[in-house]
Design an enzyme around this catalytic site. Structure first.
Site, short mmCIF file in Angstrom:
data_model
loop_
_atom_site.label_atom_id
_atom_site.label_comp_id
_atom_site.label_asym_id
_atom_site.label_seq_id
_atom_site.Cartn_x
_atom_site.Cartn_y
_atom_site.Cartn_z
N ALA A 124 0.82 -1.22 0.00
CA ALA A 124 0.00 0.00 0.00
C ALA A 124 0.85 1.27 0.00
CB ALA A 124 -0.96 -0.03 1.17
N ARG A 125 1.36 1.67 1.15
CA ARG A 125 2.22 2.85 1.27
C ARG A 125 3.20 2.63 2.42
NH1 ARG A 125 0.80 4.07 -3.08
NH2 ARG A 125 -0.23 5.97 -3.81
N GLU A 148 11.16 6.86 -1.27
CA GLU A 148 11.30 6.17 -2.55
C GLU A 148 12.00 7.10 -3.54
OE1 GLU A 148 7.47 4.72 -3.80
OE2 GLU A 148 7.15 3.62 -1.94
N HIS A 161 8.26 -0.33 -6.04
CA HIS A 161 6.92 0.27 -6.19
C HIS A 161 6.40 0.04 -7.61
CE1 HIS A 161 3.99 3.53 -4.54
NE2 HIS A 161 3.37 2.69 -5.35
P1 NDP Z 1 -9.83 1.13 -1.84
O1 NDP Z 1 -10.36 2.45 -1.49
O2 NDP Z 1 -10.53 0.31 -2.86
O3 NDP Z 1 -9.74 0.22 -0.52
C1 NDP Z 1 -9.30 0.68 0.70
C2 NDP Z 1 -9.83 -0.26 1.78
O4 NDP Z 1 -9.25 0.06 3.03
C3 NDP Z 1 -11.32 -0.22 1.95
O5 NDP Z 1 -11.79 -1.54 1.91
C4 NDP Z 1 -11.55 0.37 3.34
O6 NDP Z 1 -12.68 -0.33 3.85
C5 NDP Z 1 -10.26 0.01 4.04
N1 NDP Z 1 -9.84 0.94 5.08
C6 NDP Z 1 -9.73 2.28 5.03
N2 NDP Z 1 -9.25 2.77 6.17
C7 NDP Z 1 -9.06 1.72 6.98
C8 NDP Z 1 -8.58 1.57 8.31
N3 NDP Z 1 -8.25 2.63 9.06
N4 NDP Z 1 -8.47 0.33 8.82
C9 NDP Z 1 -8.83 -0.75 8.09
N5 NDP Z 1 -9.30 -0.68 6.83
C10 NDP Z 1 -9.41 0.55 6.29
O7 NDP Z 1 -8.33 1.35 -2.25
P2 NDP Z 1 -7.40 0.38 -3.14
O8 NDP Z 1 -7.56 -1.00 -2.66
O9 NDP Z 1 -7.60 0.67 -4.58
O10 NDP Z 1 -5.96 0.93 -2.76
C11 NDP Z 1 -5.51 0.93 -1.43
C12 NDP Z 1 -4.18 1.65 -1.34
O11 NDP Z 1 -3.16 0.86 -1.93
C13 NDP Z 1 -4.13 2.97 -2.12
O12 NDP Z 1 -4.61 4.02 -1.32
C14 NDP Z 1 -2.67 3.11 -2.45
O13 NDP Z 1 -2.01 3.83 -1.45
C15 NDP Z 1 -2.15 1.68 -2.48
N6 NDP Z 1 -1.84 1.20 -3.84
C16 NDP Z 1 -0.56 0.77 -4.11
C17 NDP Z 1 -0.23 0.29 -5.35
C18 NDP Z 1 1.14 -0.18 -5.65
O14 NDP Z 1 1.61 0.04 -6.75
N7 NDP Z 1 1.83 -0.82 -4.73
C19 NDP Z 1 -1.22 0.24 -6.45
C20 NDP Z 1 -2.55 0.67 -6.05
C21 NDP Z 1 -2.83 1.13 -4.78
P3 NDP Z 1 -13.61 0.31 4.97
O15 NDP Z 1 -14.12 1.58 4.41
O16 NDP Z 1 -14.64 -0.75 5.25
O17 NDP Z 1 -12.67 0.49 6.12
C1 7N6 Z 2 1.17 3.93 -10.53
C2 7N6 Z 2 0.85 4.24 -9.09
C3 7N6 Z 2 -1.17 3.76 -6.70
O1 7N6 Z 2 -1.47 4.37 -5.69
O2 7N6 Z 2 1.10 4.03 -6.13
C4 7N6 Z 2 0.22 3.26 -6.84
O3 7N6 Z 2 -2.02 3.49 -7.58
C5 7N6 Z 2 0.67 3.01 -8.26
C6 7N6 Z 2 0.70 5.03 -11.48
#
Ligand code: NDP
Ligand code: 7N6
Length: 309
Positions: A226-227, A256, A275
């Site tokens: 995630a981050r 990063e 990443h």
């Molecule tokens: P979504 O918004 O689809 O999902 C986020 C989830 O987190 C929801 O199910 C939410 O559910 C839950 N959530 C939010 N806050 C909390 C909390 N405090 N405790 C527990 N659960 C929580 O986002 P994505 O899945 O699309 O992306 C998630 C993150 O992943 C992005 O914000 C980004 O930072 C990272 N990412 C990284 C990538 C990479 O290249 N490595 C690529 C894409 C994303 P609920 O509301 O029920 O809590």
């Molecule tokens: C690639 C970004 C995200 O949050 O950091 C990731 O989606 C990937 C454009």
């Protein structure tokens, strides 16, 4: 006013070949231009960007090509009345596969065999007790949105016992037990793998630190897709160093690119990727499809998919 131009900000090139991305909009009925920091915008401009810029507050709409929009100032967008959309909803397969890859490799020692391959070393007697199958092991997926569901579905298909953490109690296919973030310790205490898939927010920053690593099993692995700042890096390094946890698979970091002198590079049981969780040869098409869908919604005066401000 209607949008009359789609601007692609040069920072897109940090993650996607920018010309291929621009070419993916061939069917759009407005001009598509690659722009830099000297560009001025007005309300007839749409902007797609990797990084935020204050100048985007003069545009009609801004799209963040990332799912994680933590670098963007949502309040400023709201105050300026410029809708901001993000790219959630498309990374279930790409990042889900990366997380599975980490878990299978850590379980079956692929990373260690590769290290030995670099020295033409057959590794004749790997420790018998070390490898295990992911089947029947428990994984706790923290955050069950697009990423988390992508991991959960695939882990379930491999015969893993999947538990998860989210704030809402909405059930998720393949997840046998749901925990609220208040019960994080209970959720992670039996898991062989803990996967971080929450957005980076004030609540999730440092969500994993010394107490959480101590709660995890000493043969458990942390996967962060995630981050970086969600898991305190100094605490993680200490936990790896003294065997509080067994290892990690990390795609994201506090800084990063990961600095050359960061101790995380040197752990045998840590796999690092730069990443690139979302990186595949068709990522530009996935993002362009999403941008075009929202573009048409904007022109039709409809609610915008993935609007975050
Ligand atoms: P979504 O918004 O689809 O999902 C986020 C989830 O987190 C929801 O199910 C939410 O559910 C839950 N959530 C939010 N806050 C909390 C909390 N405090 N405790 C527990 N659960 C929580 O986002 P994505 O899945 O699309 O992306 C998630 C993150 O992943 C992005 O914000 C980004 O930072 C990272 N990412 C990284 C990538 C990479 O290249 N490595 C690529 C894409 C994303 P609920 O509301 O029920 O809590
Ligand atoms: C690639 C970004 C995200 O949050 O950091 C990731 O989606 C990937 C454009």
């Amino acid at each position: 006013p209607q949008l009359e131009r789609l601007c692609i900000h040069e920072t897109v090139d940090e993650k996607i070949p920018i010309q291929a991305f621009a070419d993916a909009f061939a069917d759009l009925d407005v001009p598509v231009e690659i722009v830099g920091d000297d560009e001025e915008f007005d309300r007839t401009d749409a902007v797609a960007s990797f990084r935020p810029r204050e100048a985007f507050l003069d545009a009609g709409w801004t799209h963040c090509i990332r799912a994680g929009y933590d670098e963007f100032d949502t309040e400023a967008h709201e105050a300026a009345g410029v809708p901001l959309t993000n790219s959630t909803g498309i990374h279930d397969t790409t990042v889900g596969e990366l997380a599975i890859g980490y878990m299978v490799s850590l379980a079956r020692m692929l990373h260690i065999y590769r290290d030995h391959q670099n020295d033409n070393d057959w590794l004749a007697e790997p420790p018998y007790e070390r490898p295990f199958t992911v089947e029947n092991e428990q994984v706790c997926v923290v955050g069950l949105g697009t990423l988390g569901q992508g991991v959960a579905e695939r882990a379930d298909a491999l015969g893993m016992d999947v538990v998860g953490v989210r704030r809402s109690d909405e059930p998720v296919p393949g997840v046998s037990e749901l925990y609220h973030p208040d019960d994080l310790h209970e959720a992670i205490s039996d898991a062989r793998f803990v996967v971080i898939a929450v957005p980076h927010t004030p609540e999730t920053e440092g969500m994993f630190s010394t107490a959480e690593f101590e709660t995890m099993r000493d043969d458990a692995y942390l996967i962060n897709i995630a981050r970086g700042p969600i898991a305190d890096e100094d605490a993680l390094i200490d936990a790896l160093d003294d065997g509080t946890i067994a290892g990690a698979g990390l795609d994201v970091f506090e800084t990063e690119p990961l600095p050359e002198d960061n101790p995380l590079w040197d752990f045998e049981e840590v796999i690092i990727s730069p990443h690139r969780g979302s990186a595949t040869n068709r990522y530009h098409l996935d993002i362009a499809d999403l941008v075009m869908e929202i573009f048409h919604q904007y022109q039709a005066g409809e609610e915008l998919r993935n609007r975050v401000a």
